[in-house]
Scaffold this motif. Sequence first.
Motif, short mmCIF file in Angstrom:
data_model
loop_
_atom_site.label_atom_id
_atom_site.label_comp_id
_atom_site.label_asym_id
_atom_site.label_seq_id
_atom_site.Cartn_x
_atom_site.Cartn_y
_atom_site.Cartn_z
N PHE A 186 0.85 -1.19 0.00
CA PHE A 186 0.00 0.00 0.00
C PHE A 186 0.88 1.24 0.00
N ARG A 187 0.43 2.29 -0.70
CA ARG A 187 1.06 3.60 -0.64
C ARG A 187 -0.03 4.60 -0.26
N TRP A 188 0.36 5.70 0.37
CA TRP A 188 -0.65 6.63 0.85
C TRP A 188 -0.06 8.03 1.00
N GLU A 202 5.43 4.80 1.80
CA GLU A 202 5.38 3.35 1.62
C GLU A 202 5.69 2.60 2.91
N CYS A 203 6.24 3.29 3.91
CA CYS A 203 6.61 2.66 5.17
C CYS A 203 6.08 3.47 6.34
N CYS A 204 5.77 2.78 7.41
CA CYS A 204 5.36 3.44 8.65
C CYS A 204 6.53 4.25 9.20
N GLU A 205 6.29 5.49 9.56
CA GLU A 205 7.36 6.35 10.07
C GLU A 205 7.77 5.99 11.50
N CYS A 227 -0.92 1.42 11.07
CA CYS A 227 0.15 0.48 10.71
C CYS A 227 -0.26 -0.95 11.06
N ALA A 228 -0.04 -1.87 10.12
CA ALA A 228 -0.41 -3.27 10.32
C ALA A 228 0.46 -3.93 11.38
N THR A 266 6.61 -1.98 5.93
CA THR A 266 5.77 -1.75 4.77
C THR A 266 4.37 -2.27 5.04
N GLN A 267 3.38 -1.74 4.35
CA GLN A 267 1.99 -2.10 4.58
C GLN A 267 1.52 -3.07 3.49
#
Length: 433
Positions: free
Chosen positions: A112-114, A152-155, A173-174, A160-161
Motif C-alpha cells: 500500500f502507498r498513501w 510506503e513505510c510506517c514512520e 500500521c499493520a 511496509t503495509q
Amino acid sequence: MLTWRLFPIPMQGQGTADVESLPSYLLRSAYAHGASGGVLLQVIHEFGGCSQKTKPRSIAGKHGIATLARVNQFTWELRDRLAEFTGRDMSCEPLRFLDSQVYCISTEIGTFRWCPECLAEMARIDAPLYFKQLWHMTAVSHCPVHRVRLSECCEFCGSTQHSLKAKHPVGYCAECGEPLFNRRIALSTKDIQPSWECPSHDVQEIFEKAARPGMTVNGWFDACWFIRSMAASADHGRENSHLTGELRELLREFGRNWKGNCRLISLRRLAYLMNMSLYELLTCSGTAYRLSYDVLNIQSLPEHLKRRKKTVRNHKHVYRKLVAYLEEQQIPPSLKQAARFAQVSPGYLEYRFPSLVRRIVDRYQAHRYQTSLVNRYRAQTAALQFFIDDRYADHTQSRKEAFRVLKEETGLPKWVLKNAIQTAYGVFQVGAG
C-alpha cells in the motif's frame, strides 16, 4: 429475495477520481467482519461460485496487494461477487475505461502507498480511512492534491503495509498500530513537489474525467482505429504530412502490433509526441485524426517517458561466474552479496536460477545458525569465567563491569553477550545465596 451475506459497506470515493482501491476495500471489509483478507476471499469464492480461472490466488506476503491491485478477470469477478454479497456498487470507472483501451495498466504495486495529509483530512472529518486507487498506479509517485511523495513505510516502525491480516483498521500500521497519517518529522518546503515537475498529469486527468458519467463513450476500437489512420495517412503523404520520421515509425509499430504496443507507458509516450493529452488520444473519435498542431520529436521526451534500454545478458556466463565465486568463498555469501558480485538483481537470480538461489540461501542460513551457536557458547563460557576465575578478582563482580571487560576481550555481539552475562550472574547469585 436475495439475502446479503456480507456487511453493506460502501466503497469510498465512488464516482470521483479518489475512488477506493479493491485491496483497500477488501481489507476494510475483513476488519469489519473480524477476519483476515485471505479468509474473506475464501468465503467469497465458496459462496460466489467463481470459475476455476478466477479461484482465489495466493495473497499472502508482499505479493498479495499486487495480486489484488491487478486489473484482470480475477479482480473484475471479485468486484462482481462483492457487489452481489453487499448490495453496493463496486465499480471503478477510471480502471474500467483504461482496461478497455490499454493492454497493461501498470497497477502492480507490491505494498500500500498513501498520502498522510489525505488520511489526516479523512480523520479530521471522521470519514472512513481508505487507500485510493490512484495511489496504486506506478506512474503516480506524488499526491496530486498535496504534492507530497506517497509514503510506503510506517514512520514509527519502518514496516511496509502489505499485510491483509486486518489486525488494525485501514489507515493504521499493520505492525505497530500507529496512525499512518501522523508524521514524526514535519513537512518542509523541499518535500513539496512543484506543480510543473509532476510527471503524471496525464494519468490524473484520466481518473478525473473518466469518473464522470458520459465522458468515456468511445472504446478500444476507436483509439486503435485513430492511431492506424494516423499511420496510414502518414505513409500515403496525405494529411499530417508534417509528421517526423521517428513518429511515423512509432505509428507503424502500433499498426503492426497493436496489442503488444498498447501499454500505458507506450500510449503516454505516443500522446506526448503527438502533442495530445492521453485522454484525448484514448477518446478520440474516428473523424478527428487531422492534427492542427505541431508534433514533437523523440529527443523532446521527458525522462520518465524515455524508452529504457533492455539489458541483454549471457545467462550461462552469469551462472558459471556465480558458481565459481561461491566455490571460492570460505564464508557462504548472502543472496544480495552474490547478486552484487554478478552485477544483477536478486530477482533476476530468483527467476533464472531458482535451484542455485535455494542453495545459496540454505548455505547462508546454515552458516548464520552455526555462527550464532558458536557465539552463544563463547559468550556463556566467558561470562561464567568472569564470575569464577581468579584473574577477574580485581574487577567489580557486576553485570555492567562484566559487559565492559568481556566486550573488549571477545568482541561478541552486544545482546548475545548481555544475555549470557545475565544468565551467569543469576547462577552466581543463586550460588552465593
